[in-house]
Design a protein around this motif. Structure first.
Motif, mmCIF file in Angstrom:
data_model
loop_
_atom_site.group_PDB
_atom_site.id
_atom_site.type_symbol
_atom_site.label_atom_id
_atom_site.label_comp_id
_atom_site.label_asym_id
_atom_site.label_seq_id
_atom_site.Cartn_x
_atom_site.Cartn_y
_atom_site.Cartn_z
ATOM 1 N N ILE A 22 0.746 -1.204 0.191
ATOM 2 C CA ILE A 22 0.250 0.032 -0.044
ATOM 3 C C ILE A 22 1.006 1.262 -0.094
ATOM 4 O O ILE A 22 0.578 2.238 -0.793
ATOM 5 N N ALA A 23 2.198 1.365 0.689
ATOM 6 C CA ALA A 23 2.803 2.495 0.795
ATOM 7 C C ALA A 23 3.559 2.807 -0.341
ATOM 8 O O ALA A 23 3.709 3.949 -0.644
ATOM 9 N N ARG A 24 3.657 1.904 -1.315
ATOM 10 C CA ARG A 24 4.319 2.249 -2.539
ATOM 11 C C ARG A 24 3.481 2.678 -3.621
ATOM 12 O O ARG A 24 3.845 3.037 -4.487
ATOM 13 N N THR A 25 2.233 3.076 -3.331
ATOM 14 C CA THR A 25 1.393 3.440 -4.255
ATOM 15 C C THR A 25 1.506 5.024 -4.369
ATOM 16 O O THR A 25 0.953 5.721 -5.346
ATOM 17 N N VAL A 26 2.033 5.652 -3.272
ATOM 18 C CA VAL A 26 2.073 7.096 -3.193
ATOM 19 C C VAL A 26 3.278 7.695 -3.772
ATOM 20 O O VAL A 26 3.466 8.616 -4.690
ATOM 21 N N PRO A 27 4.504 7.523 -2.965
ATOM 22 C CA PRO A 27 5.795 8.127 -3.296
ATOM 23 C C PRO A 27 6.344 7.488 -4.552
ATOM 24 O O PRO A 27 5.953 6.480 -4.989
ATOM 25 N N PRO A 28 7.432 8.387 -5.248
ATOM 26 C CA PRO A 28 8.078 7.868 -6.214
ATOM 27 C C PRO A 28 8.804 6.663 -5.832
ATOM 28 O O PRO A 28 9.301 6.414 -4.973
ATOM 29 N N GLN A 29 9.161 5.865 -7.059
ATOM 30 C CA GLN A 29 10.003 4.588 -6.846
ATOM 31 C C GLN A 29 11.255 4.843 -6.310
ATOM 32 O O GLN A 29 11.845 3.910 -5.676
ATOM 33 N N GLN A 30 12.118 5.812 -6.503
ATOM 34 C CA GLN A 30 13.052 5.973 -5.869
ATOM 35 C C GLN A 30 13.337 6.055 -4.402
ATOM 36 O O GLN A 30 14.219 5.786 -3.648
ATOM 37 N N VAL A 31 12.049 6.404 -3.817
ATOM 38 C CA VAL A 31 12.025 6.268 -2.338
ATOM 39 C C VAL A 31 11.729 4.956 -1.598
ATOM 40 O O VAL A 31 12.081 4.537 -0.465
ATOM 41 N N TRP A 32 11.310 4.038 -2.551
ATOM 42 C CA TRP A 32 10.925 2.513 -1.825
ATOM 43 C C TRP A 32 12.206 2.215 -1.368
ATOM 44 O O TRP A 32 11.800 1.292 -0.325
ATOM 45 N N HIS A 33 13.280 2.135 -1.514
ATOM 46 C CA HIS A 33 14.358 1.401 -0.895
ATOM 47 C C HIS A 33 15.208 1.959 -0.105
ATOM 48 O O HIS A 33 16.174 1.678 0.291
ATOM 49 N N HIS A 34 14.798 3.249 0.170
ATOM 50 C CA HIS A 34 15.486 4.058 1.385
ATOM 51 C C HIS A 34 15.286 3.320 2.620
ATOM 52 O O HIS A 34 14.041 2.923 3.072
ATOM 53 N N PRO A 35 16.278 3.354 3.596
ATOM 54 C CA PRO A 35 16.082 2.798 4.636
ATOM 55 C C PRO A 35 14.970 3.243 5.686
ATOM 56 O O PRO A 35 14.221 2.624 6.384
ATOM 57 N N ARG A 36 14.772 4.470 5.599
ATOM 58 C CA ARG A 36 13.650 5.261 6.392
ATOM 59 C C ARG A 36 12.334 4.720 6.076
ATOM 60 O O ARG A 36 11.540 4.732 6.907
ATOM 61 N N PHE A 37 12.322 4.819 4.802
ATOM 62 C CA PHE A 37 10.751 4.366 4.106
ATOM 63 C C PHE A 37 10.380 2.960 4.678
ATOM 64 O O PHE A 37 9.419 2.770 5.128
ATOM 65 N N ARG A 38 11.475 1.972 4.613
ATOM 66 C CA ARG A 38 11.340 0.765 5.247
ATOM 67 C C ARG A 38 11.147 0.539 6.483
ATOM 68 O O ARG A 38 10.325 -0.020 7.035
ATOM 69 N N ARG A 39 11.869 1.442 7.213
ATOM 70 C CA ARG A 39 11.643 1.561 8.775
ATOM 71 C C ARG A 39 10.248 1.957 8.966
ATOM 72 O O ARG A 39 9.733 1.555 10.048
#
Length: 150
Positions: free
Chosen positions: A56-73
């Motif tokens: 669900i979280a990947r539907t909003v931000p751009p793809q380059q943010v998906w693998h950022h450690p803070r996004f995952r945390r």
């Protein structure tokens, strides 16, 4: 997609079990089980390093943010909060759905509904002519002659 696949597996297993053993005591706890299964799924998803909220979280931000450690945390934290809420809900559901341990011990309990400090038993009915206060109850599971106080 994790929670959706988990739900399909759960309801397939539950349906199979319901047909295999229709008189199972688990039938009274289906509501609690439907919260316990997502709790297990939610607690397990961070363990396998894929929090269920990522889909669900990947539907909003751009793809380059998906693998950022803070996004995952952040998604791990959100998943743990969901897991805790599912767990509390499952525990509360199991507690509230448990059979009453008082009343007519040793007899068939039948369907009972707990309301505001007393238990309503649909297998009992007020005696005709008894006033609203201090109603005598007639047990519908026994013949009328045996149910009357003597």
């Amino acid at each position: 997609m994790i929670i959706e696949l988990s739900a399909v597996v759960f309801f397939a297993l539950l349906s199979g079990y319901a047909f295999a053993d229709p008189a199972s005591p688990l039938r009274d706890y289906v509501g609690a089980l439907t919260d316990a299964w997502p709790a297990l799924t939610a607690w397990g998803s961070p363990v396998v390093r894929h929090p269920f909220t990522l889909g669900i979280a990947r539907t909003v931000p751009p793809q380059q943010v998906w693998h950022h450690p803070r996004f995952r945390r952040v998604n791990v934290v959100i998943t743990v909060v969901w897991a805790a809420s599912f767990t509390v809900s499952a525990a509360a559901g199991a507690f509230l759905l448990r059979p009453a341990r008082h009343g007519r011990a040793g007899r068939d309990q039948g369907p009972r509904v707990r309301r505001a400090g007393h238990v309503h038993d649909p297998l009992q009915r007020a005696e005709p002519g008894a006033g609203a206060a201090g109603r005598r109850r007639r047990d519908l599971t026994r013949p009328p002659s045996a149910a009357r106080p003597g």
